[in-house]
Design a protein around this motif. Structure first.
Motif, PDB file in Angstrom:
ATOM      1  N   ILE A  92       0.851  -1.188   0.000  1.00 31.19           N
ATOM      2  CA  ILE A  92       0.000   0.000   0.000  1.00 31.19           C
ATOM      3  C   ILE A  92       0.886   1.237   0.000  1.00 31.19           C
ATOM      4  CG2 ILE A  92      -1.757   1.298   1.266  1.00 31.19           C
ATOM      5  CD1 ILE A  92      -2.627  -1.431   2.492  1.00 31.19           C
ATOM      6  N   ASP A  93       0.655   2.132  -0.946  1.00 30.48           N
ATOM      7  CA  ASP A  93       1.376   3.398  -0.990  1.00 30.48           C
ATOM      8  C   ASP A  93       0.733   4.397  -0.031  1.00 30.48           C
ATOM      9  OD1 ASP A  93       3.078   2.449  -2.993  1.00 30.48           O
ATOM     10  OD2 ASP A  93       1.790   3.206  -4.606  1.00 30.48           O
ATOM     11  N   PHE A  94       1.540   5.277   0.536  1.00 28.91           N
ATOM     12  CA  PHE A  94       1.017   6.297   1.442  1.00 28.91           C
ATOM     13  C   PHE A  94      -0.072   7.101   0.720  1.00 28.91           C
ATOM     14  CE2 PHE A  94       0.849  10.519   3.266  1.00 28.91           C
ATOM     15  CZ  PHE A  94       0.670  10.228   4.605  1.00 28.91           C
ATOM     16  N   GLY A  95      -1.203   7.256   1.386  1.00 30.04           N
ATOM     17  CA  GLY A  95      -2.300   8.041   0.843  1.00 30.04           C
ATOM     18  C   GLY A  95      -3.246   7.263  -0.052  1.00 30.04           C
ATOM     19  N   GLU A  96      -2.921   6.004  -0.355  1.00 34.12           N
ATOM     20  CA  GLU A  96      -3.780   5.185  -1.202  1.00 34.12           C
ATOM     21  C   GLU A  96      -4.593   4.245  -0.307  1.00 34.12           C
ATOM     22  OE1 GLU A  96      -3.269   2.669  -5.312  1.00 34.12           O
ATOM     23  OE2 GLU A  96      -1.709   2.404  -3.798  1.00 34.12           O
ATOM     24  N   ARG A  97      -5.887   4.198  -0.524  1.00 36.04           N
ATOM     25  CA  ARG A  97      -6.731   3.298   0.242  1.00 36.04           C
ATOM     26  C   ARG A  97      -6.381   1.851  -0.116  1.00 36.04           C
ATOM     27  NH1 ARG A  97     -11.068   4.701   2.828  1.00 36.04           N
ATOM     28  NH2 ARG A  97     -12.245   2.903   2.091  1.00 36.04           N
ATOM     29  N   ALA A  98      -6.476   0.964   0.873  1.00 37.01           N
ATOM     30  CA  ALA A  98      -6.113  -0.435   0.659  1.00 37.01           C
ATOM     31  C   ALA A  98      -6.929  -1.071  -0.465  1.00 37.01           C
ATOM     32  CB  ALA A  98      -6.270  -1.223   1.958  1.00 37.01           C
ATOM     33  N   GLU A  99      -8.230  -0.789  -0.534  1.00 34.99           N
ATOM     34  CA  GLU A  99      -9.058  -1.362  -1.598  1.00 34.99           C
ATOM     35  C   GLU A  99      -8.586  -0.883  -2.973  1.00 34.99           C
ATOM     36  OE1 GLU A  99     -13.278  -0.950  -1.157  1.00 34.99           O
ATOM     37  OE2 GLU A  99     -13.243  -1.690   0.899  1.00 34.99           O
ATOM     38  N   ASP A 100      -8.206   0.390  -3.060  1.00 32.21           N
ATOM     39  CA  ASP A 100      -7.697   0.922  -4.327  1.00 32.21           C
ATOM     40  C   ASP A 100      -6.375   0.263  -4.692  1.00 32.21           C
ATOM     41  OD1 ASP A 100      -9.914   2.623  -4.484  1.00 32.21           O
ATOM     42  OD2 ASP A 100      -8.842   4.285  -3.529  1.00 32.21           O
ATOM     43  N   THR A 101      -5.532   0.029  -3.680  1.00 29.19           N
ATOM     44  CA  THR A 101      -4.261  -0.652  -3.921  1.00 29.19           C
ATOM     45  C   THR A 101      -4.504  -2.058  -4.460  1.00 29.19           C
ATOM     46  OG1 THR A 101      -3.112   0.576  -2.187  1.00 29.19           O
ATOM     47  CG2 THR A 101      -2.141  -1.520  -2.843  1.00 29.19           C
ATOM     48  N   ALA A 102      -5.427  -2.775  -3.860  1.00 29.88           N
ATOM     49  CA  ALA A 102      -5.708  -4.141  -4.311  1.00 29.88           C
ATOM     50  C   ALA A 102      -6.146  -4.141  -5.772  1.00 29.88           C
ATOM     51  CB  ALA A 102      -6.771  -4.789  -3.433  1.00 29.88           C
ATOM     52  N   ARG A 103      -7.057  -3.247  -6.128  1.00 32.15           N
ATOM     53  CA  ARG A 103      -7.515  -3.182  -7.524  1.00 32.15           C
ATOM     54  C   ARG A 103      -6.362  -2.837  -8.467  1.00 32.15           C
ATOM     55  NH1 ARG A 103     -12.422  -1.425  -4.972  1.00 32.15           N
ATOM     56  NH2 ARG A 103     -11.668   0.710  -4.785  1.00 32.15           N
ATOM     57  N   ARG A 104      -5.551  -1.829  -8.090  1.00 30.85           N
ATOM     58  CA  ARG A 104      -4.430  -1.392  -8.935  1.00 30.85           C
ATOM     59  C   ARG A 104      -3.389  -2.494  -9.081  1.00 30.85           C
ATOM     60  NH1 ARG A 104       0.378   0.009  -7.473  1.00 30.85           N
ATOM     61  NH2 ARG A 104      -0.179   0.548  -5.324  1.00 30.85           N
ATOM     62  N   GLU A 105      -2.965  -3.060  -7.958  1.00 30.96           N
ATOM     63  CA  GLU A 105      -1.909  -4.084  -7.991  1.00 30.96           C
ATOM     64  C   GLU A 105      -2.330  -5.303  -8.809  1.00 30.96           C
ATOM     65  OE1 GLU A 105       1.207  -4.480  -6.925  1.00 30.96           O
ATOM     66  OE2 GLU A 105       1.500  -2.658  -5.773  1.00 30.96           O
ATOM     67  N   ILE A 106      -3.576  -5.717  -8.662  1.00 31.99           N
ATOM     68  CA  ILE A 106      -4.030  -6.906  -9.374  1.00 31.99           C
ATOM     69  C   ILE A 106      -4.148  -6.633 -10.863  1.00 31.99           C
ATOM     70  CG2 ILE A 106      -6.001  -8.484  -9.595  1.00 31.99           C
ATOM     71  CD1 ILE A 106      -6.093  -8.249  -6.418  1.00 31.99           C
ATOM     72  N   GLN A 107      -4.535  -5.417 -11.226  1.00 29.84           N
ATOM     73  CA  GLN A 107      -4.551  -5.075 -12.653  1.00 29.84           C
ATOM     74  C   GLN A 107      -3.123  -5.042 -13.199  1.00 29.84           C
ATOM     75  OE1 GLN A 107      -6.843  -1.617 -13.764  1.00 29.84           O
ATOM     76  NE2 GLN A 107      -6.959  -2.336 -15.864  1.00 29.84           N
ATOM     77  N   GLU A 108      -2.170  -4.507 -12.415  1.00 27.67           N
ATOM     78  CA  GLU A 108      -0.770  -4.470 -12.851  1.00 27.67           C
ATOM     79  C   GLU A 108      -0.176  -5.875 -12.952  1.00 27.67           C
ATOM     80  OE1 GLU A 108       0.310  -0.148 -10.794  1.00 27.67           O
ATOM     81  OE2 GLU A 108       1.253  -1.962 -10.017  1.00 27.67           O
ATOM     82  N   GLU A 109      -0.494  -6.743 -11.991  1.00 25.97           N
ATOM     83  CA  GLU A 109       0.094  -8.082 -11.947  1.00 25.97           C
ATOM     84  C   GLU A 109      -0.518  -9.047 -12.951  1.00 25.97           C
ATOM     85  OE1 GLU A 109       1.246  -8.180  -7.196  1.00 25.97           O
ATOM     86  OE2 GLU A 109      -0.484  -9.311  -7.887  1.00 25.97           O
ATOM     87  N   LEU A 110      -1.850  -8.990 -13.105  1.00 19.35           N
ATOM     88  CA  LEU A 110      -2.551 -10.008 -13.883  1.00 19.35           C
ATOM     89  C   LEU A 110      -3.378  -9.469 -15.041  1.00 19.35           C
ATOM     90  CD1 LEU A 110      -3.672 -12.263 -10.907  1.00 19.35           C
ATOM     91  CD2 LEU A 110      -1.981 -12.837 -12.657  1.00 19.35           C
ATOM     92  N   GLY A 111      -3.454  -8.151 -15.199  1.00 20.49           N
ATOM     93  CA  GLY A 111      -4.192  -7.572 -16.314  1.00 20.49           C
ATOM     94  C   GLY A 111      -5.694  -7.725 -16.218  1.00 20.49           C
ATOM     95  N   ILE A 112      -6.204  -7.879 -15.009  1.00 25.63           N
ATOM     96  CA  ILE A 112      -7.644  -8.054 -14.811  1.00 25.63           C
ATOM     97  C   ILE A 112      -8.203  -6.931 -13.953  1.00 25.63           C
ATOM     98  CG2 ILE A 112      -7.671 -10.554 -15.124  1.00 25.63           C
ATOM     99  CD1 ILE A 112      -7.596 -10.852 -12.064  1.00 25.63           C
ATOM    100  N   VAL A 113      -9.496  -6.671 -14.120  1.00 28.91           N
ATOM    101  CA  VAL A 113     -10.208  -5.707 -13.292  1.00 28.91           C
ATOM    102  C   VAL A 113     -11.067  -6.515 -12.326  1.00 28.91           C
ATOM    103  CG1 VAL A 113     -11.892  -3.833 -13.269  1.00 28.91           C
ATOM    104  CG2 VAL A 113     -10.204  -3.979 -15.122  1.00 28.91           C
ATOM    105  N   ILE A 114     -10.975  -6.170 -11.038  1.00 32.05           N
ATOM    106  CA  ILE A 114     -11.739  -6.896 -10.028  1.00 32.05           C
ATOM    107  C   ILE A 114     -12.764  -5.992  -9.362  1.00 32.05           C
ATOM    108  CG2 ILE A 114      -9.879  -8.537  -9.537  1.00 32.05           C
ATOM    109  CD1 ILE A 114      -9.472  -6.876  -6.845  1.00 32.05           C
ATOM    110  N   GLU A 115     -13.753  -6.637  -8.791  1.00 28.05           N
ATOM    111  CA  GLU A 115     -14.710  -5.983  -7.906  1.00 28.05           C
ATOM    112  C   GLU A 115     -14.503  -6.581  -6.524  1.00 28.05           C
ATOM    113  OE1 GLU A 115     -19.495  -5.349  -7.329  1.00 28.05           O
ATOM    114  OE2 GLU A 115     -18.802  -7.103  -8.423  1.00 28.05           O
TER     115      GLU A 115
END
Length: 136
Positions: free
Chosen positions: A41-64
């Motif tokens: 988690i980056d400073f100032g980024e909400r954990a849920e936003d981090t999860a969505r961003r990281e998973i899109q970066e790692e696997l190329g998918i969009v999650i809910e």
């Protein structure tokens, strides 16, 4: 001198067949183990936003994100750090998983809960325990 606790996050993505999406880590902590997608988690980024961003970066998918599954802790698993991470329940809303960062991940797969690969990262084990599946 004490070290700070690091904050990460991940997502337990389960498909319609009840299989769990895992990625194989190539870097510490827990290099070589199979884990949940996510990241620091980056400073100032909400954990849920981090999860969505990281998973899109790692696997190329969009999650809910559909809920909070558990809180995972990884203490000195090869990197000398103590990580605390919310693990979210999630589902894929678009895209098909593929390794987008081959320098960080050796592969990915959908795994039945009674046929998980090994070794598993501590967040996967924490998630299994929270689901009442510690003996799987």
């Amino acid at each position: 001198m004490t070290k700070p606790v690091e904050a990460g996050c991940g997502a337990a993505i389960v498909d319609a067949e009840g299989r769990l999406l895992l990625i194989q880590r190539l870097r510490q902590p827990e290099a070589g183990a199979w884990g949940l997608p996510g990241g620091k988690i980056d400073f100032g980024e909400r954990a849920e936003d981090t999860a969505r961003r990281e998973i899109q970066e790692e696997l190329g998918i969009v999650i809910e994100i559909t809920g909070l599954a558990c809180i995972a802790e990884t203490i000195d698993a090869g990197d000398g750090r103590h990580w605390v991470a919310p693990v979210y329940a999630a589902r894929i809303v678009s895209g098909a998983p593929e390794v987008m960062e081959p320098e960080k991940h050796g592969g990915w797969g959908w795994f039945a809960l009674d046929a998980l690969p090994g070794p598993l990262t501590s967040p996967v084990r924490d998630w299994l325990k929270a689901q009442g599946l510690a003996g799987v």
